[in-house]
Every structure is written in C-alpha cells, then in structure tokens.
Design a protein around this motif. Structure first.
Motif, mmCIF file in Angstrom:
data_model
loop_
_atom_site.group_PDB
_atom_site.id
_atom_site.type_symbol
_atom_site.label_atom_id
_atom_site.label_comp_id
_atom_site.label_asym_id
_atom_site.label_seq_id
_atom_site.Cartn_x
_atom_site.Cartn_y
_atom_site.Cartn_z
ATOM 1 N N SER A 1 0.944 -1.208 -0.053
ATOM 2 C CA SER A 1 -0.049 -0.072 0.112
ATOM 3 C C SER A 1 0.898 1.148 0.053
ATOM 4 N N PRO A 2 0.832 2.258 -0.896
ATOM 5 C CA PRO A 2 1.653 3.268 -0.972
ATOM 6 C C PRO A 2 1.315 4.409 -0.288
ATOM 7 N N THR A 3 1.357 4.047 1.277
ATOM 8 C CA THR A 3 0.937 4.846 2.232
ATOM 9 C C THR A 3 2.209 5.222 3.147
ATOM 10 N N GLY A 4 3.159 4.920 2.683
ATOM 11 C CA GLY A 4 4.579 5.300 3.393
ATOM 12 C C GLY A 4 5.697 4.548 2.902
ATOM 13 N N GLU B 1 -1.749 -1.576 -3.877
ATOM 14 C CA GLU B 1 -2.932 -1.500 -3.009
ATOM 15 C C GLU B 1 -3.177 0.059 -2.688
ATOM 16 N N ASP B 2 -4.069 0.736 -3.413
ATOM 17 C CA ASP B 2 -4.152 2.149 -3.233
ATOM 18 C C ASP B 2 -5.682 2.443 -3.106
ATOM 19 N N ILE B 3 -6.497 1.658 -2.343
ATOM 20 C CA ILE B 3 -8.020 1.967 -2.331
ATOM 21 C C ILE B 3 -8.166 3.004 -1.064
ATOM 22 N N ASP B 4 -6.813 3.055 -0.284
ATOM 23 C CA ASP B 4 -6.966 4.259 0.972
ATOM 24 C C ASP B 4 -7.009 5.413 0.232
ATOM 25 N N ARG C 1 -3.013 -1.908 -10.371
ATOM 26 C CA ARG C 1 -3.249 -0.648 -9.402
ATOM 27 C C ARG C 1 -4.789 -0.575 -9.110
ATOM 28 N N GLN C 2 -4.911 -0.817 -7.990
ATOM 29 C CA GLN C 2 -6.152 -1.248 -7.448
ATOM 30 C C GLN C 2 -7.496 0.224 -7.868
ATOM 31 N N SER C 3 -6.877 1.339 -7.663
ATOM 32 C CA SER C 3 -7.740 2.333 -7.990
ATOM 33 C C SER C 3 -7.971 2.394 -9.627
ATOM 34 N N ASP C 4 -7.506 1.545 -10.313
ATOM 35 C CA ASP C 4 -7.788 1.399 -11.588
ATOM 36 C C ASP C 4 -8.922 0.389 -12.138
ATOM 37 N N HIS C 5 -9.350 -0.226 -10.738
ATOM 38 C CA HIS C 5 -10.214 -1.522 -11.165
ATOM 39 C C HIS C 5 -11.489 -1.234 -10.575
ATOM 40 N N ILE C 6 -12.043 -0.125 -10.144
ATOM 41 C CA ILE C 6 -13.107 0.052 -9.604
ATOM 42 C C ILE C 6 -14.375 -0.655 -10.000
ATOM 43 N N ALA C 7 -14.392 -0.838 -11.134
ATOM 44 C CA ALA C 7 -15.592 -1.587 -11.991
ATOM 45 C C ALA C 7 -15.454 -3.202 -11.593
ATOM 46 N N ASP C 8 -14.372 -3.743 -11.325
ATOM 47 C CA ASP C 8 -14.421 -4.985 -10.952
ATOM 48 C C ASP C 8 -14.862 -5.132 -9.406
ATOM 49 N N TYR C 9 -14.617 -4.430 -8.720
ATOM 50 C CA TYR C 9 -15.111 -4.387 -7.110
ATOM 51 C C TYR C 9 -16.460 -4.213 -7.220
ATOM 52 N N PRO D 1 -15.566 2.001 -3.488
ATOM 53 C CA PRO D 1 -16.425 0.920 -3.382
ATOM 54 C C PRO D 1 -15.808 -0.551 -3.292
ATOM 55 N N ALA D 2 -15.143 -0.546 -2.360
ATOM 56 C CA ALA D 2 -14.095 -1.787 -2.157
ATOM 57 C C ALA D 2 -13.524 -1.593 -0.728
ATOM 58 N N SER D 3 -13.361 -2.840 0.109
ATOM 59 C CA SER D 3 -12.521 -2.826 1.351
ATOM 60 C C SER D 3 -11.418 -3.656 1.010
ATOM 61 N N TYR D 4 -10.258 -3.689 1.940
ATOM 62 C CA TYR D 4 -9.163 -4.474 1.890
ATOM 63 C C TYR D 4 -9.542 -5.854 1.482
ATOM 64 N N HIS D 5 -10.559 -6.401 2.036
ATOM 65 C CA HIS D 5 -11.101 -7.911 1.945
ATOM 66 C C HIS D 5 -11.465 -8.085 0.555
ATOM 67 N N LEU D 6 -12.384 -7.372 -0.101
ATOM 68 C CA LEU D 6 -12.928 -7.708 -1.262
ATOM 69 C C LEU D 6 -12.030 -7.253 -2.265
#
Ligand code: GLU
Ligand code: ZN
Length: 294
Positions: free
Chosen positions: A10-13, A42-45, A74-82, A199-204
């Motif tokens: 996750s690119p948070t640090g 994993e950049d959903i946050d 990159r997760q932020s590119d796959h909102i439609a999948d979630y 529109p997703a959490s880590y688990h999903l």
C-alpha cells in the motif's frame, strides 16, 4: 505446477525492512519454482495513498534486484471489478448498508457480552446494529458502507471454509486450516466490503485481484493469517478458486516490536542512503544473497 505470486504494497509510507522481506521471499519462491512474481499497488485508501510513495516503493524494489511483468495492477484502476463483485453479493442478499461510525460501533460493542471477543481480524467485531432481518431489495444505495451478513453467507456455502497453509500462522498453524461457522460469526463477524469513500474494502479487493491476477500462492506476513478465512468465504461466494497461502514471520525491531510504516529508521531508503547493498538487506532478514536466490 505453475506458481504465481505477488507483492501487494500500500503506497501509504516508505518500504521498510518488513516489506522488503515479504517481497524478497515471494520473489525467491517464484524464482525457485520457475514461477512468476507480480506486483500490485493497493491504493484503495485514497486519503493515505500517495503517488510519491508508489514511485519510491517501485524504485526500492528495483534497487533490491526485483523485476516483474508490466503493467503493474493498481487497485484504483479497477473500481468496476469491485463493483461487479459487490453486485453479485448484493443480488445474493448477502450485503447490507451500514451507517455506523467507529464511535457508534465501539459504544455498542462495549455493552457487556459475556465471553464474546471484541476484536477480530477486521477490527472491532460489528455488533449488528444495521443488520436487517431480511435481505435488502432494490439497487445498492449510494454513499453508505456495505457489510457482509456473515451468518447468511455461511448458510449459502455448501463447502467448508478451508485453505492450505504452506508457511505458518502466528501460532505455528500449518497444513490444512479450517475455520468453523461459529468462529467466523463470533470472532470475525459482518466485515465491511465497501466503504463510503471507495467501493471496496481490503478484503474484497484482495480477493478480486488475486483471482484477476491468477495468483496460485499468496505470500504475506502472518499478521494477515486470521484474515484469510474471510478471503476464503468471499472466494466461495464469488465462485473463485482459493490459492495456497504462505504466511511468513514478521520482521521486528530490536525491542521485538512490529515495524510500523512510520519507522523511518527501517526504511529501505535510509539503508540505501547509508550505503547498504541489496545483499546487506537480504542478510538483515536472513535470506540468501541474490545470486544464490537466482
Ligand atoms: N496491502 C497489504 C499491506 O500492505 C498486503 C495485502 C496482502 O498481501 O494480502 O499490508
Ligand atoms: Zn451499522
């Protein structure tokens, strides 16, 4: 047999020694079996993810001698999948909107419930305040979090929640790992699958992405061992196959504490600035030098 694994920062640090160990181990396991090592951001946050951290993480991983096929997922590119996965679960009547904030949940969960644990792999165990008696109908409402009705979900499964552990959990758990319905209901509960902000959490997202990337073997820290049963439940509900899991030890600081993102002393960037080599990093986490790892 094909071996496809991934490292999913996750690119948070900054990338620190613990992340480097996880990435190097996954890479070495792939090399040893002629398999594939993939990367996923994993950049959903959205409030904590930064482009600058992503760039630094990629740079540190390349410096460590790792390479991976492009493009990086990159997760932020796959909102439609979630959203598609959420729609499937919603149509099965397994999701419900939750408008509680953290304080509401803490207050409701603090009500004395003899013997019931309060903290599960998803944080405070949700006391069920918003859980409806019958599944909601109509379209998914905008702007609220969605939770999985764990009890209802387990009733729809005709297989047990089991997975193969090739590493070990925090208490040495290995081999075939099973989670009972009682454990999932009482010690995990109605986990969040979609957030107000994304529109997703880590688990999903992790379950959707591991399937989309064809991951056969998940290599990650044993802090996520107890979340794995949640992932297996979601895989079963979504008709996805369950990979093998290899949970590894966590790299701790000298005081035995888990490394935190803010632990800049253990940031790979700090070691680099001090003149360390990639093999110095491998030595610090007890992995063989790069030429031996292949
Ligand atoms: N993005 C997660 C982390 O940085 C890893 C998730 C996983 O490997 O399943 O902790
Ligand atoms: Zn609620």
């Amino acid at each position: 047999m094909a071996f496809v694994t991934r490292f999913a920062p996750s690119p948070t640090g900054p990338l620190h020694l613990g992340h480097a160990y996880s990435a190097l181990l996954a890479h070495d396991m792939a090399q040893a079996t002629g398999g594939t090592f993939l990367l996923r951001i994993e950049d959903i946050d959205r409030t904590r993810s930064r482009q600058q951290w992503e760039a630094q993480i990629l740079d540190d991983l390349r410096w460590l001698g790792l390479h991976w096929p492009e493009p990086v997922r990159r997760q932020s590119d796959h909102i439609a999948d979630y959203e598609a996965a959420l729609q499937r679960l919603w149509a099965k009547g397994l999701l419900y909107p939750c408008t509680c904030n953290r304080r509401d949940i803490a207050a409701a969960a603090a009500a004395p419930q003899e013997g019931a644990p309060m903290i599960g792999p998803d944080g405070l165990i949700y006391p069920g305040t918003c859980r409806p008696d019958t599944p909601p109908t109509g379209a998914i409402p905008d702007g609220s979090a969605l939770r999985l009705d764990m009890n209802r979900a387990l009733q729809q499964l005709d297989e047990n929640v089991v997975f193969a552990e090739t590493g070990s959990g925090p208490e040495g758990q290995t081999g075939a790992i099973a989670a009972s319905a009682a454990t999932l209901i009482d010690h995990v509960g109605d986990v969040v699958l979609s957030r107000r902000e994304f529109p997703a959490s880590y688990h999903l997202s992790v379950v959707v992405d591991d399937a989309a990337q064809g991951i056969t073997d998940v290599v990650r820290g044993n802090d996520l061992f107890s979340a794995t049963a949640i992932h297996v439940v979601l895989q079963r509900l979504l008709g996805l196959s369950t990979p093998r899991y290899h949970h590894h030890r966590l790299i701790r600081d000298d005081a035995g504490k888990r490394l935190a993102k803010r632990d800049d002393a253990r940031a790979i960037a700090t070691y680099r600035a001090e003149g360390a080599t990639p093999d110095d990093i491998r030595r610090l986490v007890n992995l063989p030098p790069l030429h031996l790892a292949g």
